[in-house]
Design a protein around this motif. Sequence first.
Motif, mmCIF file in Angstrom:
data_model
loop_
_atom_site.group_PDB
_atom_site.id
_atom_site.type_symbol
_atom_site.label_atom_id
_atom_site.label_comp_id
_atom_site.label_asym_id
_atom_site.label_seq_id
_atom_site.Cartn_x
_atom_site.Cartn_y
_atom_site.Cartn_z
ATOM 1 N N SER A 199 0.855 -1.184 0.000
ATOM 2 C CA SER A 199 0.000 0.000 0.000
ATOM 3 C C SER A 199 0.896 1.240 0.000
ATOM 4 O O SER A 199 2.019 1.212 0.507
ATOM 5 N N ILE A 200 0.401 2.321 -0.589
ATOM 6 C CA ILE A 200 1.177 3.554 -0.631
ATOM 7 C C ILE A 200 1.321 4.093 0.790
ATOM 8 O O ILE A 200 0.354 4.143 1.554
ATOM 9 N N ALA A 201 2.531 4.482 1.141
ATOM 10 C CA ALA A 201 2.827 4.999 2.475
ATOM 11 C C ALA A 201 2.302 6.433 2.569
ATOM 12 O O ALA A 201 3.061 7.400 2.573
ATOM 13 N N SER A 202 0.988 6.547 2.639
ATOM 14 C CA SER A 202 0.339 7.857 2.516
ATOM 15 C C SER A 202 0.599 8.788 3.695
ATOM 16 O O SER A 202 0.396 9.996 3.577
ATOM 17 N N THR A 203 1.083 8.267 4.821
ATOM 18 C CA THR A 203 1.345 9.154 5.959
ATOM 19 C C THR A 203 2.589 10.008 5.761
ATOM 20 O O THR A 203 2.743 11.032 6.412
ATOM 21 N N TYR A 204 3.474 9.599 4.849
ATOM 22 C CA TYR A 204 4.681 10.397 4.637
ATOM 23 C C TYR A 204 5.098 10.506 3.174
ATOM 24 O O TYR A 204 5.881 11.380 2.823
ATOM 25 N N ALA A 205 4.621 9.633 2.310
ATOM 26 C CA ALA A 205 5.090 9.611 0.921
ATOM 27 C C ALA A 205 4.283 10.580 0.060
ATOM 28 O O ALA A 205 3.062 10.531 0.041
ATOM 29 N N ASN A 206 4.985 11.451 -0.614
ATOM 30 C CA ASN A 206 4.337 12.320 -1.587
ATOM 31 C C ASN A 206 4.247 11.567 -2.905
ATOM 32 O O ASN A 206 5.209 10.927 -3.335
ATOM 33 N N TYR A 207 3.095 11.638 -3.540
ATOM 34 C CA TYR A 207 2.942 10.998 -4.842
ATOM 35 C C TYR A 207 1.846 11.720 -5.618
ATOM 36 O O TYR A 207 0.958 12.335 -5.047
ATOM 37 N N ASN A 208 1.979 11.664 -6.945
ATOM 38 C CA ASN A 208 0.986 12.250 -7.829
ATOM 39 C C ASN A 208 1.165 11.632 -9.212
ATOM 40 O O ASN A 208 1.818 10.596 -9.346
ATOM 41 N N SER A 209 0.642 12.264 -10.233
ATOM 42 C CA SER A 209 0.668 11.682 -11.574
ATOM 43 C C SER A 209 2.078 11.537 -12.143
ATOM 44 O O SER A 209 2.275 10.770 -13.090
ATOM 45 N N ILE A 210 3.055 12.239 -11.606
ATOM 46 C CA ILE A 210 4.419 12.072 -12.121
ATOM 47 C C ILE A 210 5.211 11.012 -11.342
ATOM 48 O O ILE A 210 6.356 10.733 -11.679
ATOM 49 N N SER A 211 4.602 10.417 -10.322
ATOM 50 C CA SER A 211 5.260 9.328 -9.588
ATOM 51 C C SER A 211 5.257 8.095 -10.485
ATOM 52 O O SER A 211 4.207 7.592 -10.856
ATOM 53 N N GLU A 212 6.450 7.635 -10.850
ATOM 54 C CA GLU A 212 6.548 6.543 -11.817
ATOM 55 C C GLU A 212 6.877 5.200 -11.186
ATOM 56 O O GLU A 212 6.399 4.176 -11.656
ATOM 57 N N LEU A 213 7.711 5.189 -10.175
ATOM 58 C CA LEU A 213 8.114 3.934 -9.550
ATOM 59 C C LEU A 213 8.010 4.042 -8.038
ATOM 60 O O LEU A 213 8.324 5.081 -7.461
ATOM 61 N N PHE A 214 7.579 2.947 -7.430
ATOM 62 C CA PHE A 214 7.474 2.862 -5.975
ATOM 63 C C PHE A 214 8.377 1.737 -5.494
ATOM 64 O O PHE A 214 8.599 0.763 -6.212
ATOM 65 N N ALA A 215 8.892 1.893 -4.282
ATOM 66 C CA ALA A 215 9.734 0.870 -3.665
ATOM 67 C C ALA A 215 9.461 0.879 -2.163
ATOM 68 O O ALA A 215 8.922 1.854 -1.631
ATOM 69 N N PRO A 216 9.848 -0.203 -1.467
ATOM 70 C CA PRO A 216 9.646 -0.227 -0.011
ATOM 71 C C PRO A 216 10.322 0.964 0.662
ATOM 72 O O PRO A 216 11.456 1.308 0.349
ATOM 73 N N GLY A 217 9.582 1.586 1.578
ATOM 74 C CA GLY A 217 10.121 2.743 2.282
ATOM 75 C C GLY A 217 9.746 2.791 3.747
ATOM 76 O O GLY A 217 10.083 3.739 4.444
ATOM 77 N N THR A 218 9.043 1.774 4.230
ATOM 78 C CA THR A 218 8.571 1.755 5.610
ATOM 79 C C THR A 218 9.358 0.738 6.426
ATOM 80 O O THR A 218 9.547 -0.400 6.002
#
Length: 185
Positions: free
Chosen positions: A10-29
């Motif tokens: 799941s997107i780490a919505s409590t701290y991760a900024n993301y929008n339409s230009i976010s292309e790749l996600f990786a573990p960050g928690t």
Amino acid sequence: AVSAINDDDSIASTYANYNSISELFAPGTSINSLSYLSGYTIKSGTSMSTPAVAGAFALLNHLYQLQNNKQPTPDFIQDILTLKGKTIEQDFIRIDILASIEELSKPNTTLITPTNDTETFTQTNFTCNTTSPSNYTIQNLTFYLWNSTSLEYNETKSPTATNNATFNYSLDIDFYNWNCLATDE
């Protein structure tokens, strides 16, 4: 742009900024990281996910250079990471480094005869050729032939010294699709 996900993808919505230009996600928690004091500490943030993506780029870049003796473009590497990544919520892509490495390492197999859009309704020789970017020995070539409704024929052979295999099959009048796959070791 890179952003972060939790352990459950799941997107780490409590701290991760993301929008339409976010292309790749990786573990960050809850990532085990070096502490500036000494030892290790648990950290979360895009500062943890970005190095994972950078490392994936570095691994794929080096593997491609070893296999092809030339530099890949950053767009090529990003395309591989996107193609082999896992789709997560909102159609974003979480990188999958192993699947990306496997994609670059798989044998390249082509049907060399007959050419595409060939019309033939007789005994036909289908010849497949393969190369392995990892310089592994090609073990098997498998030919698959589908008619307009189902798989009609498949056969596996050991390739010749030039990594070719020819499959002979008599075609009835129909529309066909075919494919060759290879396995290496």
